[in-house]
Design an enzyme around this catalytic site. Sequence first.
Site, PDB file in Angstrom:
ATOM      1  N   GLY A 187     -16.524   4.029 -15.248  1.00 20.06           N
ATOM      2  CA  GLY A 187     -15.284   3.382 -14.840  1.00 20.06           C
ATOM      3  C   GLY A 187     -15.443   2.165 -13.973  1.00 20.06           C
ATOM      4  O   GLY A 187     -14.480   1.732 -13.344  1.00 20.06           O
ATOM      5  N   THR A 188     -16.633   1.599 -13.925  1.00 20.59           N
ATOM      6  CA  THR A 188     -16.840   0.399 -13.115  1.00 20.59           C
ATOM      7  C   THR A 188     -17.785  -0.546 -13.830  1.00 20.59           C
ATOM      8  O   THR A 188     -18.757  -0.115 -14.465  1.00 20.59           O
ATOM      9  CB  THR A 188     -17.400   0.738 -11.722  1.00 20.59           C
ATOM     10  OG1 THR A 188     -17.722  -0.490 -11.038  1.00 20.59           O
ATOM     11  CG2 THR A 188     -18.650   1.594 -11.797  1.00 20.59           C
ATOM     12  N   SER A 189     -17.509  -1.827 -13.723  1.00 21.39           N
ATOM     13  CA  SER A 189     -18.387  -2.847 -14.304  1.00 21.39           C
ATOM     14  C   SER A 189     -19.492  -3.234 -13.343  1.00 21.39           C
ATOM     15  O   SER A 189     -20.344  -4.047 -13.672  1.00 21.39           O
ATOM     16  CB  SER A 189     -17.570  -4.096 -14.662  1.00 21.39           C
ATOM     17  OG  SER A 189     -16.994  -4.657 -13.486  1.00 21.39           O
TER      18      SER A 189
ATOM     19  N   ASP B 107      -8.324   6.561  -4.106  1.00 28.86           N
ATOM     20  CA  ASP B 107      -7.522   7.759  -4.342  1.00 28.86           C
ATOM     21  C   ASP B 107      -8.357   9.012  -4.056  1.00 28.86           C
ATOM     22  O   ASP B 107      -9.559   8.940  -3.793  1.00 28.86           O
ATOM     23  CB  ASP B 107      -6.991   7.776  -5.780  1.00 28.86           C
ATOM     24  CG  ASP B 107      -8.122   7.754  -6.813  1.00 28.86           C
ATOM     25  OD1 ASP B 107      -8.895   8.738  -6.875  1.00 28.86           O
ATOM     26  OD2 ASP B 107      -8.235   6.771  -7.570  1.00 28.86           O
TER      27      ASP B 107
ATOM     28  N   ARG C 227       1.340   1.831  -3.632  1.00 31.93           N
ATOM     29  CA  ARG C 227       0.121   2.373  -4.245  1.00 31.93           C
ATOM     30  C   ARG C 227      -0.065   3.834  -3.862  1.00 31.93           C
ATOM     31  O   ARG C 227      -0.489   4.665  -4.671  1.00 31.93           O
ATOM     32  CB  ARG C 227      -1.107   1.575  -3.793  1.00 31.93           C
ATOM     33  CG  ARG C 227      -1.130   0.135  -4.219  1.00 31.93           C
ATOM     34  CD  ARG C 227      -2.521  -0.457  -4.124  1.00 31.93           C
ATOM     35  NE  ARG C 227      -3.392   0.105  -5.147  1.00 31.93           N
ATOM     36  CZ  ARG C 227      -4.714  -0.090  -5.186  1.00 31.93           C
ATOM     37  NH1 ARG C 227      -5.304  -0.779  -4.228  1.00 31.93           N
ATOM     38  NH2 ARG C 227      -5.429   0.427  -6.147  1.00 31.93           N
TER      39      ARG C 227
ATOM     40  N   GLN D 128     -15.726   3.738  -5.685  1.00 29.28           N
ATOM     41  CA  GLN D 128     -15.049   2.541  -5.185  1.00 29.28           C
ATOM     42  C   GLN D 128     -13.547   2.763  -5.111  1.00 29.28           C
ATOM     43  O   GLN D 128     -12.822   1.900  -4.617  1.00 29.28           O
ATOM     44  CB  GLN D 128     -15.343   1.356  -6.118  1.00 29.28           C
ATOM     45  CG  GLN D 128     -16.821   0.986  -6.188  1.00 29.28           C
ATOM     46  CD  GLN D 128     -17.073  -0.136  -7.174  1.00 29.28           C
ATOM     47  OE1 GLN D 128     -16.605  -1.260  -6.983  1.00 29.28           O
ATOM     48  NE2 GLN D 128     -17.790   0.156  -8.243  1.00 29.28           N
ATOM     49  N   ASN D 129     -13.089   3.904  -5.599  1.00 28.04           N
ATOM     50  CA  ASN D 129     -11.656   4.190  -5.629  1.00 28.04           C
ATOM     51  C   ASN D 129     -11.165   4.696  -4.280  1.00 28.04           C
ATOM     52  O   ASN D 129     -11.889   5.398  -3.566  1.00 28.04           O
ATOM     53  CB  ASN D 129     -11.357   5.225  -6.710  1.00 28.04           C
ATOM     54  CG  ASN D 129     -11.741   4.728  -8.088  1.00 28.04           C
ATOM     55  OD1 ASN D 129     -11.732   3.526  -8.345  1.00 28.04           O
ATOM     56  ND2 ASN D 129     -12.099   5.647  -8.973  1.00 28.04           N
TER      57      ASN D 129
ATOM     58  N   HIS E  74     -14.734   2.184  -0.296  1.00 24.61           N
ATOM     59  CA  HIS E  74     -13.670   1.245   0.059  1.00 24.61           C
ATOM     60  C   HIS E  74     -12.510   1.906   0.784  1.00 24.61           C
ATOM     61  O   HIS E  74     -11.425   1.344   0.856  1.00 24.61           O
ATOM     62  CB  HIS E  74     -13.181   0.511  -1.194  1.00 24.61           C
ATOM     63  CG  HIS E  74     -14.240  -0.328  -1.831  1.00 24.61           C
ATOM     64  ND1 HIS E  74     -14.238  -0.672  -3.166  1.00 24.61           N
ATOM     65  CD2 HIS E  74     -15.362  -0.877  -1.297  1.00 24.61           C
ATOM     66  CE1 HIS E  74     -15.306  -1.408  -3.433  1.00 24.61           C
ATOM     67  NE2 HIS E  74     -15.991  -1.541  -2.318  1.00 24.61           N
TER      68      HIS E  74
ATOM     69  N   TYR F 212       0.814  -1.211   0.000  1.00 26.52           N
ATOM     70  CA  TYR F 212       0.000   0.000   0.000  1.00 26.52           C
ATOM     71  C   TYR F 212       0.849   1.262   0.000  1.00 26.52           C
ATOM     72  O   TYR F 212       0.413   2.305  -0.521  1.00 26.52           O
ATOM     73  CB  TYR F 212      -0.991  -0.016   1.163  1.00 26.52           C
ATOM     74  CG  TYR F 212      -2.172  -0.912   0.858  1.00 26.52           C
ATOM     75  CD1 TYR F 212      -3.223  -0.458   0.084  1.00 26.52           C
ATOM     76  CD2 TYR F 212      -2.207  -2.225   1.309  1.00 26.52           C
ATOM     77  CE1 TYR F 212      -4.291  -1.287  -0.235  1.00 26.52           C
ATOM     78  CE2 TYR F 212      -3.262  -3.062   1.005  1.00 26.52           C
ATOM     79  CZ  TYR F 212      -4.309  -2.587   0.229  1.00 26.52           C
ATOM     80  OH  TYR F 212      -5.352  -3.412  -0.088  1.00 26.52           O
TER      81      TYR F 212
END
Length: 245
Positions: free
Chosen positions: A176-178, A95, A61, A92-93, A110, A58
């Site tokens: 940007g998400t499925s 950043d 990241r 969900q990011n 998240h 992490y």
Amino acid sequence: MTERQAPHLVVLSGAGISAESGIQTFRAADGLWADHPVEEVATPGAWRRDPARVLAFYNARRDQVRRARPNLAHRALAALEQQGFRVSIITQNIDDLHERAGSRHVLHLHGEILKARSSVDRRMHYPLPRGGIELGDICDKGSQLRPDVVWFGEEVPHFGEACEIVGSADLVLVVGTSLAVMPAASLLQHAPLEAPCVLVDPEAEALAPPGVACLSQSAGEGVPALVRHWRREGRLWLPETLWAP
């Protein structure tokens, strides 16, 4: 346009929007997770077995996030809010690119990589304006600090709040998400029946659930195009000439 009268856009964003800023996704073959099985770096079990390895992963990241910059999609959403629209972003990011672009109402499902938290009390958060987390860094209760992220197998603490936000939408934008990861994948079920929903993704036609409009473009192309329409008209709408549910 008062905030109470303003149309309410709820955005569900995922790794695809950040990827355009250079942040690798864990699903990509060349992503940060390619050499790190999820069980070894992103689960409570991994933390118990080898906290040093988890912290190192992490920390790497975190450095990548600090180098990244908001892209056209992030900036377009912030500009829409600045014009007077109500814009709520559920991401969900982990950043902070939405915030750096200027968006003020961002809920991180998240967690946030630029924060640490206590490993015994998740209410205790600590900003990380620089550097990372090392073994021996402790919270005010004397417990080792850990990344303020939700690992696989952990509860998503803000999910109830996210459901309430989606339930107040005039339009839902998925970018940007499925929507393949639960529980985020179920958020659309909480949208009002009359609220249209559009998915912006290069593979939108293949990914979109029934009843969801498709814009088969990248986030950096599709989101600014939508925002231009909405800013010009002063309302949220889906031009039938561009895409169809």
